[in-house]
Design a protein around this motif. Structure first.
Motif, PDB file in Angstrom:
ATOM      1  N   PHE A   1       0.833  -1.209   0.000  1.00  0.00           N
ATOM      2  CA  PHE A   1       0.000   0.000   0.000  1.00  0.00           C
ATOM      3  C   PHE A   1       0.869   1.261   0.000  1.00  0.00           C
ATOM      4  O   PHE A   1       0.613   2.203  -0.756  1.00  0.00           O
ATOM      5  N   LEU A   2       1.904   1.272   0.842  1.00  0.00           N
ATOM      6  CA  LEU A   2       2.803   2.440   0.881  1.00  0.00           C
ATOM      7  C   LEU A   2       3.551   2.604  -0.442  1.00  0.00           C
ATOM      8  O   LEU A   2       3.723   3.727  -0.925  1.00  0.00           O
ATOM      9  N   THR A   3       3.982   1.489  -1.028  1.00  0.00           N
ATOM     10  CA  THR A   3       4.702   1.561  -2.301  1.00  0.00           C
ATOM     11  C   THR A   3       3.794   2.086  -3.408  1.00  0.00           C
ATOM     12  O   THR A   3       4.217   2.915  -4.234  1.00  0.00           O
ATOM     13  N   LEU A   4       2.554   1.616  -3.451  1.00  0.00           N
ATOM     14  CA  LEU A   4       1.608   2.096  -4.458  1.00  0.00           C
ATOM     15  C   LEU A   4       1.302   3.575  -4.249  1.00  0.00           C
ATOM     16  O   LEU A   4       1.136   4.327  -5.222  1.00  0.00           O
ATOM     17  N   THR A   5       1.217   3.991  -3.002  1.00  0.00           N
ATOM     18  CA  THR A   5       0.943   5.403  -2.714  1.00  0.00           C
ATOM     19  C   THR A   5       2.080   6.303  -3.207  1.00  0.00           C
ATOM     20  O   THR A   5       1.840   7.402  -3.722  1.00  0.00           O
ATOM     21  N   ILE A   6       3.319   5.811  -3.074  1.00  0.00           N
ATOM     22  CA  ILE A   6       4.475   6.617  -3.474  1.00  0.00           C
ATOM     23  C   ILE A   6       4.690   6.599  -4.983  1.00  0.00           C
ATOM     24  O   ILE A   6       5.006   7.628  -5.588  1.00  0.00           O
ATOM     25  N   THR A   7       4.523   5.443  -5.602  1.00  0.00           N
ATOM     26  CA  THR A   7       4.922   5.274  -7.004  1.00  0.00           C
ATOM     27  C   THR A   7       3.790   5.434  -8.011  1.00  0.00           C
ATOM     28  O   THR A   7       4.065   5.568  -9.210  1.00  0.00           O
TER      29      THR A   7
ATOM     30  N   GLY B   1      -6.356   5.436  -7.165  1.00  0.00           N
ATOM     31  CA  GLY B   1      -7.236   5.850  -6.082  1.00  0.00           C
ATOM     32  C   GLY B   1      -7.108   4.971  -4.854  1.00  0.00           C
ATOM     33  O   GLY B   1      -6.486   3.903  -4.878  1.00  0.00           O
ATOM     34  N   MET B   2      -7.731   5.433  -3.766  1.00  0.00           N
ATOM     35  CA  MET B   2      -7.648   4.717  -2.500  1.00  0.00           C
ATOM     36  C   MET B   2      -8.229   3.312  -2.619  1.00  0.00           C
ATOM     37  O   MET B   2      -7.627   2.340  -2.145  1.00  0.00           O
TER      38      MET B   2
ATOM     39  N   ARG C   1      -5.871   1.022  -4.524  1.00  0.00           N
ATOM     40  CA  ARG C   1      -4.682   0.684  -3.751  1.00  0.00           C
ATOM     41  C   ARG C   1      -4.991  -0.359  -2.674  1.00  0.00           C
ATOM     42  O   ARG C   1      -4.194  -1.275  -2.438  1.00  0.00           O
ATOM     43  N   VAL C   2      -6.148  -0.234  -2.047  1.00  0.00           N
ATOM     44  CA  VAL C   2      -6.527  -1.201  -1.006  1.00  0.00           C
ATOM     45  C   VAL C   2      -6.743  -2.584  -1.609  1.00  0.00           C
ATOM     46  O   VAL C   2      -6.238  -3.595  -1.097  1.00  0.00           O
ATOM     47  N   ILE C   3      -7.467  -2.639  -2.735  1.00  0.00           N
ATOM     48  CA  ILE C   3      -7.753  -3.930  -3.366  1.00  0.00           C
ATOM     49  C   ILE C   3      -6.464  -4.592  -3.852  1.00  0.00           C
ATOM     50  O   ILE C   3      -6.224  -5.786  -3.625  1.00  0.00           O
ATOM     51  N   VAL C   4      -5.610  -3.815  -4.519  1.00  0.00           N
ATOM     52  CA  VAL C   4      -4.352  -4.371  -5.033  1.00  0.00           C
ATOM     53  C   VAL C   4      -3.442  -4.802  -3.886  1.00  0.00           C
ATOM     54  O   VAL C   4      -2.782  -5.851  -3.957  1.00  0.00           O
ATOM     55  N   SER C   5      -3.412  -4.030  -2.812  1.00  0.00           N
ATOM     56  CA  SER C   5      -2.571  -4.387  -1.665  1.00  0.00           C
ATOM     57  C   SER C   5      -3.031  -5.696  -1.039  1.00  0.00           C
ATOM     58  O   SER C   5      -2.206  -6.566  -0.719  1.00  0.00           O
TER      59      SER C   5
END
Length: 320
Positions: free
Chosen positions: A104-110, A114-115, A118-122
């Motif tokens: 989740f943190l990596t997706l948020t940075i790179t 959307g939120m 990111r949650v589903i992929v994480s």
């Protein structure tokens, strides 16, 4: 369109290898199947008593059975038990939680997704990577066990022919064979020393280790125990059958290898081509993506690809 699909793939691969790194960092080389000395002998050499080592190995062996009722771990408990993972169920949950947070943190940075995405992929990457890691560990362990079993049976035959009883023959296998077979037979020896019957321990091992040839060994020993007979001669014939089956498995895998790779290539090349086109030419689909037929056709293509994967697997999945 952007390079986000490639970023997702890179994150997933990194997370998969991160699990192996953490596992080896926590438990060291003692959990590696490539070790020439099996883990049971290593624990005994470190000063552990037979009883304490047996309890440690049995705890690792049985701990995942209790987690089959947990929703998240239910699908992974069987794979974890077959792979004999030293991680406890709570440690696996902690591992998945850590990976989910890191993804989740990596997706948020790179990325700029959307939120919700990111949650589903994480969640998918955190849980999916652990499951794939367990599945690969289980397959590798069972493949090694199946490859070692003919040598173990032949070693038992030689021990029986020189006059050793069955318990001593099994003990020699436990001392001479590396993991995973060496530790499994070592547990069988320790259980026999503490009063359990070898046949009962073999049946429990058969339920735990899903190898068909081990079932043949268990049945042969059980029949000889009840009705008598020359066990060495029976096991010698069994070892020949196991080796013949193993050669046949290898031949089938060699024959179907090209078809398997062709199936994977035909299934994933369209997806890879679509990702490459979107990265290199982001506006390639602008003229058609707003039409009414675009989304239904995309769905049809992915359904056909999925059907193709199923049929290709059915064609090369030859039962022996």
């Amino acid at each position: 369109m952007s390079a986000e699909p490639l970023i997702y793939a890179a994150i997933f691969v990194a997370v998969f290898f991160l699990i192996e790194g953490i596992y080896l960092a926590v438990f060291g080389k003692s959990v590696r199947l490539e070790s020439k000395v099996n883990r049971r002998l290593q624990l005994l050499e470190q000063g552990g008593t037979r009883e304490s080592v047996m309890e440690t190995l049995r705890k690792e062996r049985e701990q995942h059975k209790e987690s089959r009722g947990i929703p998240i771990l239910g699908l992974m408990a069987k794979k974890a038990a077959i792979a004999n993972i030293a991680f406890s169920p709570s440690a696996l949950i902690g591992m998945m939680a850590l990976l989910i947070v890191l993804v989740f943190l990596t997706l948020t940075i790179t990325t700029q997704s959307g939120m919700f995405m990111r949650v589903i992929v994480s969640l998918g990457m955190g849980i999916g990577s652990v499951y794939l890691w367990l599945n690969s560990k289980a397959k590798k362990r069972m493949a090694l066990f199946q490859e070692q079993l003919p040598d173990a049976v032949e070693l038992m035959v030689r021990s029986l022919r020189v006059g050793h009883p069955l318990a001593s023959a099994v003990n020699i296998v436990a001392q001479e064979m590396p993991d995973p077979l060496g530790t499994e037979f070592g547990i069988l020896v320790d259980e026999n020393n503490f009063g359990a019957e070898i046949v009962d321990s073999l049946k429990q091992m058969t339920e735990r280790v899903e190898v068909q040839d081990l079932r043949f060994l268990t049945v042969a020993v059980a029949i000889q125990t009840q009705s008598g007979g020359n066990l060495a001669e029976i096991l010698e014939g069994l070892s020949k059958v196991i080796r013949a089956r193993f050669k046949l498995f290898r031949r089938v895998n060699a024959i179907t290898a090209e078809a398997k790779w062709s199936g994977w290539f035909l299934s994933f090349f369209p997806v890879a081509a679509m990702i490459a086109i979107n990265v290199l030419q982001p506006n390639y689909y602008d003229k058609v993506k707003d039409t009414d037929i675009f989304l239904p056709m995309v769905i049809v293509v992915f359904v056909l690809l999925f059907i193709n994967m199923i049929f290709m697997r059915m064609m090369v999945n030859i039962k022996v």
